[in-house]
Design an enzyme around this catalytic site. Structure first.
Site, PDB file in Angstrom:
ATOM      1  CE  LYS A  22      -1.818   1.916   4.008  1.00  0.00           C
ATOM      2  NZ  LYS A  22      -1.615   3.350   4.116  1.00  0.00           N
ATOM      3  CG  ASN A  23       2.150   2.707   3.574  1.00  0.00           C
ATOM      4  OD1 ASN A  23       1.003   3.056   3.274  1.00  0.00           O
ATOM      5  ND2 ASN A  23       2.500   2.365   4.794  1.00  0.00           N
ATOM      6  CB  CYS A 117      -4.379   6.187  10.533  1.00  0.00           C
ATOM      7  SG  CYS A 117      -4.684   4.781   9.462  1.00  0.00           S
ATOM      8  NE  ARG A 122      -0.301  10.404  10.397  1.00  0.00           N
ATOM      9  CZ  ARG A 122      -0.661   9.373   9.616  1.00  0.00           C
ATOM     10  NH1 ARG A 122      -1.912   8.971   9.588  1.00  0.00           N
ATOM     11  NH2 ARG A 122       0.234   8.790   8.819  1.00  0.00           N
ATOM     12  CG  ASP A 305       2.503   1.276   9.580  1.00  0.00           C
ATOM     13  OD1 ASP A 305       2.823   1.527   8.400  1.00  0.00           O
ATOM     14  OD2 ASP A 305       2.191   2.155  10.405  1.00  0.00           O
ATOM     15  NE  ARG A 397      -7.253   4.915   4.717  1.00  0.00           N
ATOM     16  CZ  ARG A 397      -6.346   5.477   5.505  1.00  0.00           C
ATOM     17  NH1 ARG A 397      -6.542   5.542   6.814  1.00  0.00           N
ATOM     18  NH2 ARG A 397      -5.230   5.972   4.997  1.00  0.00           N
TER      19      ARG A 397
HETATM   20  C1  EPZ Z   1       3.817   6.840   6.705  1.00  0.00           C
HETATM   21  O1  EPZ Z   1       3.084   7.884   7.325  1.00  0.00           O
HETATM   22  C2  EPZ Z   1       2.827   5.705   6.513  1.00  0.00           C
HETATM   23  N1  EPZ Z   1       1.745   6.145   5.652  1.00  0.00           N
HETATM   24  C3  EPZ Z   1       2.274   5.253   7.861  1.00  0.00           C
HETATM   25  O2  EPZ Z   1       1.493   4.096   7.626  1.00  0.00           O
HETATM   26  C4  EPZ Z   1       3.427   4.841   8.777  1.00  0.00           C
HETATM   27  O3  EPZ Z   1       2.909   4.549  10.063  1.00  0.00           O
HETATM   28  C5  EPZ Z   1       4.450   5.979   8.873  1.00  0.00           C
HETATM   29  O4  EPZ Z   1       4.880   6.365   7.549  1.00  0.00           O
HETATM   30  C6  EPZ Z   1       5.685   5.561   9.666  1.00  0.00           C
HETATM   31  O5  EPZ Z   1       6.269   4.453   9.067  1.00  0.00           O
HETATM   32  C7  EPZ Z   1       1.951   6.121   4.300  1.00  0.00           C
HETATM   33  O6  EPZ Z   1       3.012   5.745   3.828  1.00  0.00           O
HETATM   34  C8  EPZ Z   1       0.795   6.565   3.443  1.00  0.00           C
HETATM   35  P1  EPZ Z   1       6.058   9.934   9.043  1.00  0.00           P
HETATM   36  P2  EPZ Z   1       3.761   9.354   7.440  1.00  0.00           P
HETATM   37  O7  EPZ Z   1       6.132  11.179   8.253  1.00  0.00           O
HETATM   38  O8  EPZ Z   1       4.549   9.620   6.216  1.00  0.00           O
HETATM   39  C9  EPZ Z   1       5.760  13.193  12.499  1.00  0.00           C
HETATM   40  C10 EPZ Z   1      -0.326   2.701   7.731  1.00  0.00           C
HETATM   41  O9  EPZ Z   1      -0.814   2.104   8.685  1.00  0.00           O
HETATM   42  N2  EPZ Z   1       5.905  14.181  11.425  1.00  0.00           N
HETATM   43  O10 EPZ Z   1       7.199   8.974   8.985  1.00  0.00           O
HETATM   44  O11 EPZ Z   1       2.713  10.311   7.818  1.00  0.00           O
HETATM   45  C11 EPZ Z   1       4.467  12.403  12.387  1.00  0.00           C
HETATM   46  O12 EPZ Z   1       3.383  13.087  12.990  1.00  0.00           O
HETATM   47  C12 EPZ Z   1       0.077   4.133   7.883  1.00  0.00           C
HETATM   48  O13 EPZ Z   1      -0.053   2.183   6.613  1.00  0.00           O
HETATM   49  C13 EPZ Z   1       6.018  15.532  11.773  1.00  0.00           C
HETATM   50  O14 EPZ Z   1       5.976  15.901  12.950  1.00  0.00           O
HETATM   51  O15 EPZ Z   1       4.743   9.120   8.672  1.00  0.00           O
HETATM   52  C14 EPZ Z   1       4.807  11.128  13.118  1.00  0.00           C
HETATM   53  O16 EPZ Z   1       4.669  11.357  14.513  1.00  0.00           O
HETATM   54  C15 EPZ Z   1      -0.297   4.707   9.230  1.00  0.00           C
HETATM   55  N3  EPZ Z   1       6.165  16.453  10.782  1.00  0.00           N
HETATM   56  C16 EPZ Z   1       6.284  10.910  12.785  1.00  0.00           C
HETATM   57  O17 EPZ Z   1       6.784  12.199  12.367  1.00  0.00           O
HETATM   58  C17 EPZ Z   1       6.223  16.083   9.459  1.00  0.00           C
HETATM   59  O18 EPZ Z   1       6.369  16.970   8.586  1.00  0.00           O
HETATM   60  C18 EPZ Z   1       6.532   9.917  11.646  1.00  0.00           C
HETATM   61  O19 EPZ Z   1       5.726  10.330  10.569  1.00  0.00           O
HETATM   62  C19 EPZ Z   1       6.115  14.710   9.128  1.00  0.00           C
HETATM   63  C20 EPZ Z   1       5.973  13.777  10.124  1.00  0.00           C
END
Ligand code: EPZ
Length: 426
Positions: A22-23, A117, A122, A305, A397
Site C-alpha cells: 500500500k505505502n 489514520c 500529524r 504499523d 483502506r
Molecule cells: C507513513 O506515514 C505511513 N503512511 C504510515 O502508515 C506509517 O505509520 C508511517 O509512515 C511511519 O512508518 C503512508 O506511507 C501513506 P512519518 P507518514 O512522516 O509519512 C511526524 C499505515 O498504517 N511528522 O514517517 O505520515 C508524524 O506526525 C500508515 O499504513 C512531523 O511531525 O509518517 C509522526 O509522529 C499509518 N512532521 C512521525 O513524524 C512532518 O512533517 C513519523 O511520521 C512529518 C511527520
C-alpha cells in the site's frame, strides 16, 4: 456501514498470497504525475486508498485505464487543473504526495491538508521545509496548502527526524529540479526504495534510497515504464502474527523476507517458529508464547504499523510485556476495544504494559484506524465466541480482500452490511 462477524477459535492453516505494498503504491501512483509518458503499474493492491488516488488523478484530467484488478495504465499528460478535490484529499495521508508531484511538475500545487489514520497530531512541517529548501513558497488558507515556485533548485535538505512522507515528498520535488539535492536523515523504508527504483527506471537520477543520505540530480524528462509494486511487508507481517495468534500453520507467499527481518526476529523471540524461503515464510507455534519488550523504530527497526497486531498477540503471552510506540502521539486507541475482549493492558503515554491472560472472549468492537482494525480481526480469530467489528472501512483502506484471504485459511469471518440483521451471520 459494513461489519465483520468472526467466530473465533479456528487455527489458520494453508497458504496466503501477499498483495502489493500500500505505502509504495500510493506514492508510485502519485509519482505518475511526473512522467512525460503513460505508465503501466502492476501488482497494485485493490484497496480503497488506491481508489482514492486514482480518482484524484482522474478528477485532475489524467487518463486511468484499469487493465485488471491489480494492473492499470495511467496517462497524466493531459492534467490541466493541478488542484486536488477537498473531500478526497482529507480521507488519507497519502494525498500529501500530490503536493510534491504537482510542485515537481508544474512548480505549483493546491492540495487540502491530508487526513488518514487518527494517530494523533500529524503535521507536515518537514515536508514544507523540504519544499522551501528547493525554492517553493507555501501558504495555508482554508485548509488548503498552496505551493508556488518560479523554479526549483537543488539544495541540501536535513530532516529533524525520520519522516517517510517528508522523504518521499522531497524526492518528488527534487527529481526534476535544477542541480543536485542531498537529503540527510532520510527515512529508509522499503517503499522509499521501491519509489526510487520506479523513478530511476523512468530516467531519474536518485542514489542512496534505503540509506539515510539520498542524492538526487534533477533531470528534464521521465519516460513511461511498466513497473510492478513490491509485496506489502505490513500485510505479510499481519498474516504472520495472525498465524501465531491462532496457533496455526501458514505459508505466506510473495514476500521479500529481508523486509520482514524485524518482525521475524520478534516472533522468534516470543517462541514462534518462522522458516524463511526465497519468496515466502512459514509460520507456526509449537509451545507457549513468551512475554517480551517491544519498541517501534523507523526501518529497519520494528515497524509502528505492526505494533497493534503484535500487541494483540502479546495479550495471551506468559507474563507481562512492555510495548513502546512513540513514532506517533497515540497509537494505542485500539486498547480500549481489546479490553472489552478481556485483555489486560495499561497504557501510560506511548507505553503499554500487557499482562498475559488465558484467552480473549468475543465482543462487539470498533476499528479506529487501519492497523487497529487489523489487530481487532486477529483478536476476533483468537477469541472464544463471536466478535463483531464495526467501521471496517478503515481496514479496507490497506488490506486487499482480507476476509476472502482469511476464509481461505480456515477463519470463520463474514462481512455483514448494516441493513442485514446480524443474527443471520452467526
Ligand atoms: C507513513 O506515514 C505511513 N503512511 C504510515 O502508515 C506509517 O505509520 C508511517 O509512515 C511511519 O512508518 C503512508 O506511507 C501513506 P512519518 P507518514 O512522516 O509519512 C511526524 C499505515 O498504517 N511528522 O514517517 O505520515 C508524524 O506526525 C500508515 O499504513 C512531523 O511531525 O509518517 C509522526 O509522529 C499509518 N512532521 C512521525 O513524524 C512532518 O512533517 C513519523 O511520521 C512529518 C511527520
Amino acid at each position: 456501514m459494513d461489519k465483520f462477524v468472526i467466530n473465533g477459535g479456528f487455527p489458520l492453516k494453508g497458504e496466503v498470497v501477499i498483495s502489493g505494498a500500500k505505502n509504495a503504491a500510493v506514492a508510485i501512483v502519485a509519482a505518475t504525475i511526473l512522467s512525460d509518458e503513460p505508465c503501466v503499474l502492476e501488482n497494485v493492491p485493490e484497496i480503497s486508498d488506491i481508489g482514492i488516488c486514482l480518482k484524484i488523478l482522474y478528477e485532475m484530467g489524467a487518463g486511468v485505464r484499469i487493465i485488471d484488478k491489480n494492473t492499470m495504465r495511467i496517462d497524466t499528460r493531459n492534467i490541466s487543473d493541478p488542484v486536488v478535490p477537498y473531500e478526497l484529499a482529507r480521507s488519507m495521508r497519502a494525498s500529501s504526495y500530490f503536493l510534491g508531484t504537482l510542485l515537481g511538475r508544474f512548480h505549483r500545487a493546491d492540495v487540502p491538508m491530508p487526513g488518514g489514520c487518527d494517530l494523533g497530531d500529524r503535521p507536515i512541517d518537514q515536508h514544507l521545509k523540504a519544499f522551501n529548501a528547493l525554492g517553493a513558497k507555501h501558504t495555508i488558507d482554508g485548509g488548503v496548502v498552496s505551493l508556488r515556485a518560479d523554479s526549483l533548485l537543488g539544495n541540501q535538505i536535513y530532516f529533524d527526524f525520520n519522516t517517510v512522507g517528508g522523504t518521499i515528498n522531497a524526492i518528488f520535488a527534487a527529481v526534476k529540479a535544477d542541480g543536485l539535492t542531498v537529503i540527510e536523515n532520510a527515512a529508509k523504508e522499503p517503499h522509499i526504495v521501491d519509489l526510487a527504483n520506479f523513478l530511476n527506471s523512468m530516467g531519474a537520477d536518485i542514489m542512496g534510497a534505503g540509506t539515510d543520505v539520498i542524492k538526487i540530480r534533477g533531470v528534464k524528462r521521465l519516460k513511461g515504464v511498466t513497473y510492478a509494486i513490491i509485496p506489502d511487508q505490513i500485510e505479510a507481517g499481519t498474516y504472520m502474527v495472525a498465524a501465531a495468534a491462532t496457533k496455526g500453520d501458514v505459508f505466506i507467499k510473495n514476500v521479500i523476507p529481508k523486509h520482514l527481518e524485524s518482525i521475524t526476529a520478534k516472533l522468534r523471540k516470543v517462541g514462534v517458529t518462522v522458516e524463511e524461503f526465497d519468496e515466502s515464510v512459514h509460520v507456526f507455534v509449537e509451545g507457549p508464547l513468551m512475554k517480551t519488550t517491544l519498541k517501534t523504530l523507523p526501518h529497519p527497526g520494528f515497524p509502528t504499523d505492526m505494533q497493534p497486531q503484535f500487541s494483540t498477540l502479546l495479550t495471551v503471552a506468559d507474563g507481562a510485556s512492555i510495548v513502546t510506540d512513540d513514532i506517533f502521539d497515540n497509537r494505542f486507541r485500539y486498547v480500549s476495544e481489546l479490553r472489552r475482549m478481556g485483555a489486560d493492558i495499561t497504557v501510560d503515554g506511548t507505553t503499554a504494559v500487557i499482562q498475559g491472560v488465558s484467552g480473549l472472549t468475543g465482543a462487539t468492537v470498533r476499528a479506529s484506524d487501519l492497523r487497529a482494525g487489523a489487530a481487532l480481526v486477529i483478536a476476533g480469530m483468537m477469541a472464544s465466541g463471536t466478535t463483531v467489528i464495526e467501521n471496517i472501512f478503515h481496514i479496507e483502506r490497506g488490506y486487499e480482500n482480507i476476509d476472502d484471504k482469511l476464509r481461505g485459511l480456515g477463519a470463520d469471518i463474514k462481512r455483514v452490511t448494516d441493513y442485514e440483521p446480524i443474527r443471520k451471520a452467526i
